[in-house]
Design an enzyme around this catalytic site. Structure first.
Site, PDB file in Angstrom:
ATOM      1  N   SER A 141      -1.126  13.152  53.604  1.00 27.74           N
ATOM      2  CA  SER A 141      -2.166  12.839  52.620  1.00 27.74           C
ATOM      3  C   SER A 141      -2.137  13.797  51.443  1.00 27.74           C
ATOM      4  CB  SER A 141      -3.530  12.926  53.319  1.00 27.74           C
ATOM      5  OG  SER A 141      -4.556  13.085  52.374  1.00 27.74           O
ATOM      6  N   GLU A 157      -4.541  15.122  50.301  1.00 27.98           N
ATOM      7  CA  GLU A 157      -5.538  16.171  50.571  1.00 27.98           C
ATOM      8  C   GLU A 157      -4.891  17.470  51.028  1.00 27.98           C
ATOM      9  OE1 GLU A 157      -9.105  16.654  50.521  1.00 27.98           O
ATOM     10  OE2 GLU A 157      -8.872  15.062  49.070  1.00 27.98           O
ATOM     11  N   TYR A 189     -10.304  17.917  56.627  1.00 26.06           N
ATOM     12  CA  TYR A 189      -9.359  16.802  56.691  1.00 26.06           C
ATOM     13  C   TYR A 189      -7.994  17.242  56.167  1.00 26.06           C
ATOM     14  CZ  TYR A 189      -7.245  12.263  55.598  1.00 26.06           C
ATOM     15  OH  TYR A 189      -6.396  11.190  55.518  1.00 26.06           O
ATOM     16  N   HIS A 194      -5.369   4.938  48.566  1.00 31.25           N
ATOM     17  CA  HIS A 194      -4.869   3.560  48.473  1.00 31.25           C
ATOM     18  C   HIS A 194      -5.932   2.636  49.045  1.00 31.25           C
ATOM     19  CE1 HIS A 194      -3.402   5.629  52.019  1.00 31.25           C
ATOM     20  NE2 HIS A 194      -3.420   4.479  52.664  1.00 31.25           N
TER      21      HIS A 194
HETATM   22  P1  GDP Z   1     -10.984  10.650  49.477  1.00 29.53           P
HETATM   23  O1  GDP Z   1     -10.319  11.033  48.179  1.00 29.53           O
HETATM   24  O2  GDP Z   1     -10.009  10.360  50.556  1.00 29.53           O
HETATM   25  O3  GDP Z   1     -12.013  11.619  49.883  1.00 29.53           O
HETATM   26  O4  GDP Z   1     -11.681   9.229  49.189  1.00 29.53           O
HETATM   27  P2  GDP Z   1     -13.196   8.851  48.878  1.00 29.53           P
HETATM   28  O5  GDP Z   1     -13.167   7.440  48.398  1.00 29.53           O
HETATM   29  O6  GDP Z   1     -14.091   9.150  50.040  1.00 29.53           O
HETATM   30  O7  GDP Z   1     -13.615   9.835  47.679  1.00 29.53           O
HETATM   31  C1  GDP Z   1     -12.953   9.796  46.433  1.00 29.53           C
HETATM   32  C2  GDP Z   1     -13.697  10.679  45.437  1.00 29.53           C
HETATM   33  O8  GDP Z   1     -14.940  10.076  45.131  1.00 29.53           O
HETATM   34  C3  GDP Z   1     -14.014  12.082  45.955  1.00 29.53           C
HETATM   35  O9  GDP Z   1     -13.784  12.997  44.912  1.00 29.53           O
HETATM   36  C4  GDP Z   1     -15.519  12.013  46.233  1.00 29.53           C
HETATM   37  O10 GDP Z   1     -16.175  13.268  46.113  1.00 29.53           O
HETATM   38  C5  GDP Z   1     -15.954  11.064  45.134  1.00 29.53           C
HETATM   39  N1  GDP Z   1     -17.256  10.436  45.383  1.00 29.53           N
HETATM   40  C6  GDP Z   1     -18.282  10.379  44.488  1.00 29.53           C
HETATM   41  N2  GDP Z   1     -19.328   9.746  45.020  1.00 29.53           N
HETATM   42  C7  GDP Z   1     -18.956   9.365  46.273  1.00 29.53           C
HETATM   43  C8  GDP Z   1     -19.625   8.646  47.306  1.00 29.53           C
HETATM   44  O11 GDP Z   1     -20.765   8.249  47.178  1.00 29.53           O
HETATM   45  N3  GDP Z   1     -18.906   8.418  48.461  1.00 29.53           N
HETATM   46  C9  GDP Z   1     -17.613   8.866  48.608  1.00 29.53           C
HETATM   47  N4  GDP Z   1     -16.946   8.582  49.756  1.00 29.53           N
HETATM   48  N5  GDP Z   1     -16.981   9.562  47.657  1.00 29.53           N
HETATM   49  C10 GDP Z   1     -17.636   9.807  46.499  1.00 29.53           C
END
Ligand code: GDP
Length: 324
Positions: A126, A128, A150, A179
Protein backbone atom coordinates in the site's frame (compact mmCIF):
# COMPACT_ATOMS: atom_id res chain seq x y z
CA UNK A 1 -5.57 -25.93 -14.68
CA UNK A 2 -4.17 -23.05 -12.65
CA UNK A 3 -5.24 -23.10 -9.01
CA UNK A 4 -5.47 -19.73 -7.25
CA UNK A 5 -6.04 -18.92 -3.60
CA UNK A 6 -7.45 -15.47 -2.86
CA UNK A 7 -7.50 -14.15 0.68
CA UNK A 8 -10.05 -11.37 1.13
CA UNK A 9 -12.18 -12.73 -1.70
CA UNK A 10 -15.37 -10.99 -0.50
CA UNK A 11 -13.80 -7.51 -0.53
CA UNK A 12 -13.75 -5.01 -3.38
CA UNK A 13 -10.51 -6.24 -4.96
CA UNK A 14 -11.27 -9.89 -4.19
CA UNK A 15 -14.58 -9.59 -6.04
CA UNK A 16 -12.98 -8.16 -9.20
CA UNK A 17 -10.15 -10.67 -8.98
CA UNK A 18 -12.55 -13.59 -8.56
CA UNK A 19 -14.49 -12.47 -11.66
CA UNK A 20 -11.29 -12.16 -13.66
CA UNK A 21 -9.86 -15.54 -12.62
CA UNK A 22 -13.14 -17.39 -13.25
CA UNK A 23 -13.32 -15.85 -16.75
CA UNK A 24 -9.85 -17.25 -17.38
CA UNK A 25 -10.88 -20.75 -16.28
CA UNK A 26 -8.76 -20.70 -13.12
CA UNK A 27 -9.83 -22.93 -10.20
CA UNK A 28 -10.54 -20.31 -7.54
CA UNK A 29 -10.29 -20.89 -3.81
CA UNK A 30 -11.25 -18.10 -1.46
CA UNK A 31 -10.33 -17.62 2.15
CA UNK A 32 -13.12 -16.05 4.17
CA UNK A 33 -13.54 -14.99 7.77
CA UNK A 34 -15.65 -17.43 9.81
CA UNK A 35 -19.20 -16.06 9.89
CA UNK A 36 -18.68 -13.65 6.96
CA UNK A 37 -22.19 -13.01 5.62
CA UNK A 38 -20.84 -12.00 2.21
CA UNK A 39 -19.31 -15.48 1.89
CA UNK A 40 -22.78 -17.04 2.02
CA UNK A 41 -23.92 -14.78 -0.85
CA UNK A 42 -20.78 -15.58 -2.82
CA UNK A 43 -21.16 -19.31 -2.37
CA UNK A 44 -24.79 -19.34 -3.54
CA UNK A 45 -24.03 -17.10 -6.54
CA UNK A 46 -20.79 -18.87 -7.47
CA UNK A 47 -20.73 -22.45 -6.19
CA UNK A 48 -17.68 -23.09 -8.40
CA UNK A 49 -15.59 -20.96 -6.01
CA UNK A 50 -14.27 -23.13 -3.18
CA UNK A 51 -14.53 -21.20 0.07
CA UNK A 52 -12.43 -21.92 3.15
CA UNK A 53 -13.32 -20.43 6.51
CA UNK A 54 -10.05 -19.45 8.16
CA UNK A 55 -9.28 -16.72 10.64
CA UNK A 56 -6.32 -14.62 9.45
CA UNK A 57 -4.92 -14.54 12.96
CA UNK A 58 -4.83 -18.38 13.13
CA UNK A 59 -1.33 -19.25 11.91
CA UNK A 60 -1.62 -23.06 11.91
CA UNK A 61 -4.95 -22.84 10.05
CA UNK A 62 -3.39 -20.52 7.43
CA UNK A 63 -0.50 -22.91 6.90
CA UNK A 64 -2.90 -25.88 6.70
CA UNK A 65 -4.99 -24.06 4.11
CA UNK A 66 -2.03 -23.41 1.82
CA UNK A 67 -0.99 -27.09 2.02
CA UNK A 68 -4.53 -28.26 1.35
CA UNK A 69 -5.24 -25.96 -1.62
CA UNK A 70 -1.76 -26.49 -3.14
CA UNK A 71 -2.10 -23.27 -5.19
CA UNK A 72 -0.09 -22.05 -8.18
CA UNK A 73 -1.00 -18.46 -7.35
CA UNK A 74 -1.76 -16.84 -4.00
CA UNK A 75 -3.27 -13.35 -3.94
CA UNK A 76 -3.00 -12.01 -0.42
CA UNK A 77 -5.57 -9.22 -0.19
CA UNK A 78 -7.10 -9.84 3.24
CA UNK A 79 -6.46 -7.66 6.27
CA UNK A 80 -7.70 -4.52 7.93
CA UNK A 81 -8.49 -2.30 4.96
CA UNK A 82 -9.20 1.03 6.57
CA UNK A 83 -6.44 3.39 7.72
CA UNK A 84 -8.97 5.18 9.94
CA UNK A 85 -9.94 1.93 11.69
CA UNK A 86 -6.29 1.00 12.22
CA UNK A 87 -6.02 3.86 14.72
CA UNK A 88 -8.75 2.24 16.79
CA UNK A 89 -7.24 -1.27 16.60
CA UNK A 90 -3.48 -0.93 16.11
CA UNK A 91 -2.56 -4.36 17.47
CA UNK A 92 -5.24 -6.22 15.54
CA UNK A 93 -4.11 -4.33 12.43
CA UNK A 94 -0.54 -5.49 13.03
CA UNK A 95 -1.74 -9.07 13.33
CA UNK A 96 -4.05 -9.11 10.33
CA UNK A 97 -2.28 -6.79 7.90
CA UNK A 98 1.29 -7.56 8.97
CA UNK A 99 2.01 -10.87 10.67
CA UNK A 100 -0.50 -12.91 8.66
CA UNK A 101 1.42 -12.10 5.48
CA UNK A 102 4.59 -13.56 6.99
CA UNK A 103 2.68 -16.75 7.80
CA UNK A 104 1.47 -16.96 4.21
CA UNK A 105 4.93 -16.38 2.71
CA UNK A 106 6.47 -18.99 5.04
CA UNK A 107 3.81 -21.56 4.16
CA UNK A 108 4.04 -20.85 0.42
CA UNK A 109 7.82 -21.17 0.55
CA UNK A 110 7.56 -24.49 2.37
CA UNK A 111 5.02 -25.82 -0.13
CA UNK A 112 7.25 -24.75 -2.99
CA UNK A 113 10.20 -26.61 -1.43
CA UNK A 114 8.14 -29.76 -0.96
CA UNK A 115 6.62 -29.97 -4.40
CA UNK A 116 9.48 -28.44 -6.39
CA UNK A 117 7.26 -26.06 -8.35
CA UNK A 118 6.87 -22.30 -7.92
CA UNK A 119 4.12 -20.81 -5.81
CA UNK A 120 3.52 -17.29 -7.12
CA UNK A 121 2.40 -14.92 -4.39
CA UNK A 122 1.22 -11.32 -4.60
CA UNK A 123 1.28 -9.13 -1.53
CA UNK A 124 -1.21 -6.26 -1.71
CA UNK A 125 1.13 -3.59 -0.43
CA UNK A 126 0.00 0.00 0.00
CA UNK A 127 1.00 3.61 -0.59
CA UNK A 128 0.51 4.03 3.18
CA UNK A 129 3.96 2.48 3.69
CA UNK A 130 5.39 5.82 2.48
CA UNK A 131 3.61 7.77 5.23
CA UNK A 132 4.25 11.50 4.70
CA UNK A 133 6.46 11.12 1.62
CA UNK A 134 9.35 13.54 1.20
CA UNK A 135 9.47 12.99 -2.57
CA UNK A 136 6.76 13.28 -5.16
CA UNK A 137 5.73 11.20 -7.00
CA UNK A 138 6.50 8.03 -5.06
CA UNK A 139 8.02 5.00 -6.74
CA UNK A 140 9.48 1.64 -5.75
CA UNK A 141 12.61 3.31 -4.31
CA UNK A 142 10.78 5.80 -2.09
CA UNK A 143 11.73 5.61 1.56
CA UNK A 144 9.39 3.50 3.68
CA UNK A 145 8.38 5.52 6.75
CA UNK A 146 4.75 4.88 7.67
CA UNK A 147 2.73 7.25 9.85
CA UNK A 148 -0.31 5.07 10.63
CA UNK A 149 -0.73 1.64 12.27
CA UNK A 150 -2.06 0.44 8.92
CA UNK A 151 1.01 1.75 7.12
CA UNK A 152 3.34 0.16 9.68
CA UNK A 153 1.65 -3.23 9.39
CA UNK A 154 1.79 -3.08 5.59
CA UNK A 155 5.43 -1.99 5.75
CA UNK A 156 6.28 -5.07 7.82
CA UNK A 157 4.53 -7.32 5.28
CA UNK A 158 6.30 -5.49 2.44
CA UNK A 159 9.69 -6.13 4.07
CA UNK A 160 8.79 -9.77 4.66
CA UNK A 161 7.91 -10.11 0.97
CA UNK A 162 11.50 -9.02 0.26
CA UNK A 163 12.83 -11.46 2.86
CA UNK A 164 11.02 -14.42 1.30
CA UNK A 165 11.85 -13.27 -2.22
CA UNK A 166 15.47 -13.44 -1.12
CA UNK A 167 14.81 -17.00 -0.02
CA UNK A 168 13.54 -17.98 -3.45
CA UNK A 169 9.78 -17.42 -3.20
CA UNK A 170 8.18 -15.73 -6.21
CA UNK A 171 6.48 -12.98 -4.24
CA UNK A 172 5.52 -9.75 -5.97
CA UNK A 173 4.58 -6.69 -3.94
CA UNK A 174 2.11 -4.35 -5.60
CA UNK A 175 2.25 -0.96 -3.91
CA UNK A 176 -1.35 -0.03 -4.52
CA UNK A 177 -2.43 3.59 -4.33
CA UNK A 178 -6.10 4.27 -3.52
CA UNK A 179 -8.37 2.41 -5.89
CA UNK A 180 -12.11 2.78 -5.88
CA UNK A 181 -15.32 1.44 -7.40
CA UNK A 182 -19.00 1.10 -6.49
CA UNK A 183 -17.92 -1.85 -4.33
CA UNK A 184 -16.00 0.38 -1.93
CA UNK A 185 -17.58 0.37 1.53
CA UNK A 186 -18.64 3.81 2.85
CA UNK A 187 -15.88 3.68 5.46
CA UNK A 188 -13.76 5.07 2.61
CA UNK A 189 -14.20 8.73 1.81
CA UNK A 190 -14.98 8.19 -1.89
CA UNK A 191 -18.02 6.01 -1.36
CA UNK A 192 -19.14 8.09 1.61
CA UNK A 193 -19.18 11.09 -0.74
CA UNK A 194 -20.90 9.39 -3.69
CA UNK A 195 -23.61 7.90 -1.47
CA UNK A 196 -24.25 11.30 0.09
CA UNK A 197 -24.31 13.10 -3.26
CA UNK A 198 -26.86 10.61 -4.57
CA UNK A 199 -29.03 10.91 -1.46
CA UNK A 200 -28.91 14.72 -1.38
CA UNK A 201 -29.70 14.89 -5.11
CA UNK A 202 -32.77 12.73 -4.54
CA UNK A 203 -34.02 14.50 -1.42
CA UNK A 204 -33.06 18.05 -2.38
CA UNK A 205 -31.54 18.45 1.08
CA UNK A 206 -29.14 16.76 3.46
CA UNK A 207 -25.67 17.03 4.87
CA UNK A 208 -22.32 15.33 4.45
CA UNK A 209 -19.84 15.55 7.34
CA UNK A 210 -16.20 14.91 6.48
CA UNK A 211 -12.72 15.27 7.96
CA UNK A 212 -9.75 16.75 6.12
CA UNK A 213 -10.87 18.13 2.73
CA UNK A 214 -7.35 19.14 1.72
CA UNK A 215 -5.81 15.65 1.76
CA UNK A 216 -4.71 14.67 -1.74
CA UNK A 217 -4.83 11.13 -3.03
CA UNK A 218 -4.01 9.32 -6.25
CA UNK A 219 -7.35 7.64 -6.90
CA UNK A 220 -7.67 4.95 -9.57
CA UNK A 221 -10.25 2.46 -10.83
CA UNK A 222 -10.11 -0.78 -8.79
CA UNK A 223 -10.48 -3.29 -11.68
CA UNK A 224 -7.39 -1.71 -13.28
CA UNK A 225 -5.45 -2.37 -10.08
CA UNK A 226 -6.60 -5.99 -9.99
CA UNK A 227 -5.31 -6.32 -13.54
CA UNK A 228 -1.91 -5.07 -12.35
CA UNK A 229 -1.93 -7.61 -9.51
CA UNK A 230 -2.51 -10.51 -11.91
CA UNK A 231 0.17 -9.24 -14.28
CA UNK A 232 2.61 -8.99 -11.36
CA UNK A 233 1.85 -12.55 -10.23
CA UNK A 234 2.60 -13.92 -13.67
CA UNK A 235 5.56 -11.72 -14.52
CA UNK A 236 8.82 -13.50 -15.21
CA UNK A 237 10.47 -11.99 -12.14
CA UNK A 238 8.97 -11.30 -8.75
CA UNK A 239 9.37 -7.62 -8.05
CA UNK A 240 7.87 -4.49 -6.49
CA UNK A 241 5.47 -2.42 -8.57
CA UNK A 242 3.84 0.88 -7.78
CA UNK A 243 0.29 0.84 -9.13
CA UNK A 244 -1.11 4.36 -9.47
CA UNK A 245 -2.49 6.85 -11.98
CA UNK A 246 0.16 9.52 -11.40
CA UNK A 247 -2.55 12.15 -10.82
CA UNK A 248 -3.61 13.54 -7.51
CA UNK A 249 -6.85 15.19 -6.39
CA UNK A 250 -8.00 16.57 -3.07
CA UNK A 251 -10.96 15.23 -1.10
CA UNK A 252 -12.60 18.55 -1.98
CA UNK A 253 -12.02 17.88 -5.70
CA UNK A 254 -13.74 14.54 -5.23
CA UNK A 255 -16.68 16.19 -3.47
CA UNK A 256 -17.03 18.81 -6.23
CA UNK A 257 -16.87 16.18 -9.00
CA UNK A 258 -19.38 13.88 -7.28
CA UNK A 259 -21.92 16.61 -6.49
CA UNK A 260 -21.61 18.02 -9.97
CA UNK A 261 -22.30 14.57 -11.46
CA UNK A 262 -25.35 14.29 -9.21
CA UNK A 263 -26.59 17.65 -10.56
CA UNK A 264 -25.81 19.75 -7.48
CA UNK A 265 -23.87 22.91 -8.34
CA UNK A 266 -23.22 24.28 -4.87
CA UNK A 267 -21.80 21.39 -2.86
CA UNK A 268 -20.59 23.72 -0.09
CA UNK A 269 -24.18 24.23 1.13
CA UNK A 270 -24.30 20.53 2.03
CA UNK A 271 -20.80 19.75 3.30
CA UNK A 272 -19.34 20.45 6.73
CA UNK A 273 -16.32 19.16 8.59
CA UNK A 274 -15.94 17.57 12.00
CA UNK A 275 -12.64 16.90 13.79
CA UNK A 276 -14.02 13.44 14.65
CA UNK A 277 -13.25 12.44 11.06
CA UNK A 278 -9.75 13.91 11.04
CA UNK A 279 -6.97 11.36 11.61
CA UNK A 280 -4.25 11.80 14.24
CA UNK A 281 -1.69 11.81 11.40
CA UNK A 282 -2.63 11.79 7.74
CA UNK A 283 -0.54 11.89 4.57
CA UNK A 284 -1.01 15.31 2.98
CA UNK A 285 -0.48 14.09 -0.53
CA UNK A 286 0.09 10.76 -2.20
CA UNK A 287 0.84 10.34 -5.88
CA UNK A 288 2.47 7.33 -7.49
CA UNK A 289 4.81 6.86 -10.41
CA UNK A 290 3.78 3.61 -12.13
CA UNK A 291 6.39 3.83 -14.90
CA UNK A 292 7.90 0.48 -13.89
CA UNK A 293 4.54 -1.33 -14.01
CA UNK A 294 3.94 0.29 -17.38
CA UNK A 295 7.35 -0.71 -18.71
CA UNK A 296 7.62 -4.22 -17.29
CA UNK A 297 4.02 -5.38 -16.93
CA UNK A 298 2.52 -3.46 -19.86
CA UNK A 299 0.04 -2.00 -17.38
CA UNK A 300 -1.74 1.36 -17.66
CA UNK A 301 -4.81 2.75 -15.95
CA UNK A 302 -7.83 2.81 -18.28
CA UNK A 303 -10.30 4.97 -16.33
CA UNK A 304 -9.72 8.62 -15.45
CA UNK A 305 -10.77 10.45 -12.28
CA UNK A 306 -13.98 12.02 -13.64
CA UNK A 307 -15.19 8.77 -15.20
CA UNK A 308 -14.51 6.87 -11.99
CA UNK A 309 -16.42 9.43 -9.90
CA UNK A 310 -19.29 9.41 -12.42
CA UNK A 311 -19.57 5.62 -12.32
CA UNK A 312 -19.70 5.60 -8.55
CA UNK A 313 -22.29 8.39 -8.33
CA UNK A 314 -24.46 6.84 -11.07
CA UNK A 315 -24.34 3.51 -9.30
CA UNK A 316 -25.45 5.06 -6.01
CA UNK A 317 -28.26 6.96 -7.70
CA UNK A 318 -29.47 3.75 -9.32
CA UNK A 319 -29.38 1.97 -5.97
CA UNK A 320 -31.60 4.68 -4.47
CA UNK A 321 -34.01 4.47 -7.42
CA UNK A 322 -34.15 0.72 -6.86
CA UNK A 323 -35.06 1.29 -3.21
CA UNK A 324 -37.87 3.61 -4.22
P1 GDP B 1 -7.09 5.87 2.77
O1 GDP B 1 -6.25 6.82 1.96
O2 GDP B 1 -6.78 4.45 2.49
O3 GDP B 1 -7.07 6.19 4.21
O4 GDP B 1 -8.59 6.05 2.21
P2 GDP B 1 -9.83 6.86 2.80
O5 GDP B 1 -10.83 6.91 1.70
O6 GDP B 1 -10.30 6.29 4.10
O7 GDP B 1 -9.25 8.33 3.09
C1 GDP B 1 -8.73 9.13 2.05
C2 GDP B 1 -8.46 10.54 2.58
O8 GDP B 1 -9.70 11.17 2.86
C3 GDP B 1 -7.66 10.57 3.88
O9 GDP B 1 -6.72 11.61 3.79
C4 GDP B 1 -8.71 10.93 4.93
O10 GDP B 1 -8.18 11.63 6.05
C5 GDP B 1 -9.61 11.84 4.10
N1 GDP B 1 -10.95 12.00 4.67
C6 GDP B 1 -11.58 13.20 4.86
N2 GDP B 1 -12.79 13.01 5.39
C7 GDP B 1 -12.95 11.67 5.52
C8 GDP B 1 -14.02 10.86 6.01
O11 GDP B 1 -15.05 11.35 6.43
N3 GDP B 1 -13.83 9.50 5.96
C9 GDP B 1 -12.67 8.94 5.48
N4 GDP B 1 -12.55 7.59 5.44
N5 GDP B 1 -11.64 9.68 5.05
C10 GDP B 1 -11.78 11.03 5.06
Amino acid sequence: MTVALVTGITGQDGTFLRQRLLREGVEVHGMVRPGDGLARDLSSAHPEVVLHEVDLSDGPALRGLICEVDPDEVYHLAGVSSVGFSWQEPVLTGLLSGLAAAEIFAAAWQLQEQRGRAVRVVQASSAEIFGQPRVSPQDEQTEIRPVSPYGAAKAYAHHMAHVYRGRGLHVAACILFNHESPLRPPSFVTRKITQAAARIARDGRGELVLGNLDARRDWGWAPDYVDAIVRAARHVVADDFVVATGRTHSVEDFVAAAFSRAGIDDWSAHVSTDPAFVRPVDATEQVGDAAKAHRELGWSPTVDFRTMVARMVDHDRQLLEGEA
